[in-house]
Design an enzyme around this catalytic site. Sequence first.
Site, PDB file in Angstrom:
ATOM      1  N   TRP A 103     -29.294  -6.395 -25.005  1.00 51.39           N
ATOM      2  CA  TRP A 103     -28.531  -6.220 -24.439  1.00 51.39           C
ATOM      3  C   TRP A 103     -27.827  -6.597 -23.550  1.00 51.39           C
ATOM      4  CZ3 TRP A 103     -29.991  -1.476 -22.428  1.00 51.39           C
ATOM      5  CH2 TRP A 103     -29.480  -0.736 -21.150  1.00 51.39           C
ATOM      6  N   GLU A 128     -33.298   7.309 -12.164  1.00 57.99           N
ATOM      7  CA  GLU A 128     -33.923   6.518 -13.207  1.00 57.99           C
ATOM      8  C   GLU A 128     -33.591   7.168 -14.794  1.00 57.99           C
ATOM      9  OE1 GLU A 128     -36.251   3.025 -12.364  1.00 57.99           O
ATOM     10  OE2 GLU A 128     -37.479   4.613 -12.256  1.00 57.99           O
ATOM     11  N   CYS A 186     -32.384  -8.994 -24.770  1.00 63.18           N
ATOM     12  CA  CYS A 186     -33.862  -8.684 -23.985  1.00 63.18           C
ATOM     13  C   CYS A 186     -34.682  -7.870 -24.477  1.00 63.18           C
ATOM     14  CB  CYS A 186     -33.499  -6.590 -23.202  1.00 63.18           C
ATOM     15  SG  CYS A 186     -34.919  -6.309 -22.239  1.00 63.18           S
ATOM     16  N   LYS A 188     -36.887  -2.967 -19.342  1.00 67.10           N
ATOM     17  CA  LYS A 188     -37.907  -3.035 -18.575  1.00 67.10           C
ATOM     18  C   LYS A 188     -38.304  -4.017 -17.989  1.00 67.10           C
ATOM     19  CE  LYS A 188     -42.321  -1.218 -18.330  1.00 67.10           C
ATOM     20  NZ  LYS A 188     -42.273  -0.102 -16.816  1.00 67.10           N
ATOM     21  N   ASN A 205     -32.987 -14.362 -24.835  1.00 67.01           N
ATOM     22  CA  ASN A 205     -32.834 -13.747 -24.234  1.00 67.01           C
ATOM     23  C   ASN A 205     -32.315 -14.524 -22.683  1.00 67.01           C
ATOM     24  OD1 ASN A 205     -34.174 -11.974 -25.557  1.00 67.01           O
ATOM     25  ND2 ASN A 205     -36.192 -11.902 -24.952  1.00 67.01           N
ATOM     26  N   GLY A 206     -32.130 -13.614 -21.968  1.00 66.68           N
ATOM     27  CA  GLY A 206     -31.838 -14.268 -20.300  1.00 66.68           C
ATOM     28  C   GLY A 206     -30.578 -14.794 -20.872  1.00 66.68           C
ATOM     29  N   ARG A 215     -38.045  -1.521 -24.296  1.00 64.95           N
ATOM     30  CA  ARG A 215     -37.695  -2.778 -23.043  1.00 64.95           C
ATOM     31  C   ARG A 215     -36.183  -2.891 -22.856  1.00 64.95           C
ATOM     32  NH1 ARG A 215     -40.471  -7.472 -22.300  1.00 64.95           N
ATOM     33  NH2 ARG A 215     -38.338  -9.253 -22.303  1.00 64.95           N
ATOM     34  N   HIS A 220     -29.517  11.619  12.261  1.00 65.80           N
ATOM     35  CA  HIS A 220     -29.065  10.197  11.875  1.00 65.80           C
ATOM     36  C   HIS A 220     -28.445  10.119  11.029  1.00 65.80           C
ATOM     37  CE1 HIS A 220     -31.423   9.136  15.467  1.00 65.80           C
ATOM     38  NE2 HIS A 220     -32.220   9.061  14.587  1.00 65.80           N
ATOM     39  N   GLU A 265     -39.502   6.042  -3.866  1.00 69.54           N
ATOM     40  CA  GLU A 265     -40.200   6.704  -5.629  1.00 69.54           C
ATOM     41  C   GLU A 265     -40.397   7.691  -6.045  1.00 69.54           C
ATOM     42  OE1 GLU A 265     -41.124   4.491  -8.396  1.00 69.54           O
ATOM     43  OE2 GLU A 265     -40.197   3.753  -6.465  1.00 69.54           O
ATOM     44  N   LYS A 281     -37.732   7.340  -9.565  1.00 68.31           N
ATOM     45  CA  LYS A 281     -37.471   7.994 -10.727  1.00 68.31           C
ATOM     46  C   LYS A 281     -36.737   9.082 -11.327  1.00 68.31           C
ATOM     47  CE  LYS A 281     -41.381   6.062 -11.806  1.00 68.31           C
ATOM     48  NZ  LYS A 281     -39.802   4.188 -11.188  1.00 68.31           N
TER      49      LYS A 281
END
Length: 593
Positions: free
Chosen positions: A74, A472, A2, A588, A100-101, A28, A488, A465, A469
């Site tokens: 990562w 996370e 990462c 990140k 990375n990737g 990250r 509902h 949001e 949080k």
Amino acid sequence: MCGIVGCVLKQKNAAPILLDCISKLEYRGYDSVGIATENNKIYIKKDKGKIIDVNTNLDLADMEGQSGIAHVRWATHGDPNKLNSHPHTDEEGSIAVVHNGIIENYDQIKARLISEGHEFKSDTDTEVIPHLLKDFMNEGLSLEEAMRETVKVIHGAYAIAAVCVDEPGKVVATRKDSPLIVGIGDGEFFVASDSPAILKYTNNIIYPERDEIVTLTMDGVNITDIEGNVLDKEIETIDWTPEMAQKEGFDHFMIKEIYEESDAVRNTLTEKESIMEIIDDVKDDINKIVFVACGTSYHASLTGKYLIESMSGITTEVLLASEFKYSAKTLDEHTLVIFISQSGETADTLKALDVANKTSKTLAIVNVAGSSATRRAKYVIQTQAGPEIGVAATKTYISQLTAIFLFAALLADNQELLDKLEKVPNYIDEILDDVEPLKVMTEKYKYTDDFFYIGRGFVYPTALEGALKLKEITYIHGEGYAAGELKHGPLALIDNCIPVVVILPPGENHRKTMSNLEEVKSRGADVIGIGSMADEGIINKSKDCFLINDEVDDIIAPLVYIIPLQLMSYYIAVEKNFDPDKPKNLAKCVTVE
């Protein structure tokens, strides 16, 4: 993934600098770390685990050579272990690579290379790269030329840096849809995934484009295109300082960045004139606006939809970047497509931007200057949050919202809203000046398994949001709902084991939301009310409440009411002994799909 760093230094050994730089990329997200340096041979130290622990065991700074590469990984291919940690080499150990990737066609490449006699040690996709480089160099190509040929073979998103024992004092790097910057210092030359890694050493930055080849040597930096043509790239000076990427006495980056939110709003409000220029250029030629974003940026975009449609009457849609392709055919030349990304490097968002550019006007709202999104969109709004190190977005979310509020107010010529926005930093400061009651209030909920967050209208995205949080950084399940949707289905889950956070600013939706508060309260829920200081109803009917300045009405509430929700998640995470800066399984900057 990462994070990667590479450097060539005239006067110093590379390893201590690489260790310092790669430590700045911990935010990250990563599960292993490794460094390779070159000095007549390739030296490598790597292992799974945190940098501090791996360094204690291996002394990462004690390596020879003035050029080298480093990586925090990562895991995407292969377990997080020492063998799969970067850097990776060819069989002879003459070339080392960090990446990375994802290399999407690595299976086919690996099978071919094995059939030709190559031997592999890891389970990673990355390991095909040094083998490819070695094959091309065996044909007589230089490392730079071999990298150029390699990127013609591999498919996917990547940032790559390599060193070779046959070409001392050199780092060669390239990128495609994964971030990579070049740093120009005084006799010190760098590549890195992000600017905080190298801010201590230079703030003079070059932003290479896709498949451009970067070569660092003792003499400087050379950048060529895929055909080998030398490019004259602009050097940009970024105004972020090394201190901005430090904790400065706070326990975590997340709480530091929450305390910087009022400044993020103040600074982003200074973009008013540049936003007005964009609006003047597009307003007479658009009849539809489409927001495209992911995660937190998606929630900011939903707020934008409410603002623009209610004030300007322009049809506004909000699309998840990962789902964008299913709606792409609805775009035309009268559509403004607004892409929101903190990093400007999110893979899904960039792919959607490239598609939208074919038919529509495009606008990027981005926090990182020079990022891919800023170079691909026709228009750019630069948010002014400064570097955000915590994985969970806080001040970048606020700055995105501020830019959206400015855009909506200016588009509608709504001076009343513009005046209200000027007061928002003070409302945020009022909250941050007295957080102890909120801290005490939220500590009791650390053992809760589920939360609901509800709101209506402008604060419905705030509920989403707030729940995000919580998920996370505390690993507690949280769900955000439009308050009118409880009946509902979700109401069946409400009992005395589930706290419900009711977001209840003064405004036209107050009465109906108060009815929803009564609904969940009657079913045994612990109501946590977030409302106005003058609101006797929320004070009397909530088990716990946090009260905000009466002047904050429902329209500007998204910019203010999110602060206590961020703080709640932070304090619960700390109480549970979790590191809010490094939530598990998250990174990140998501640059792969």
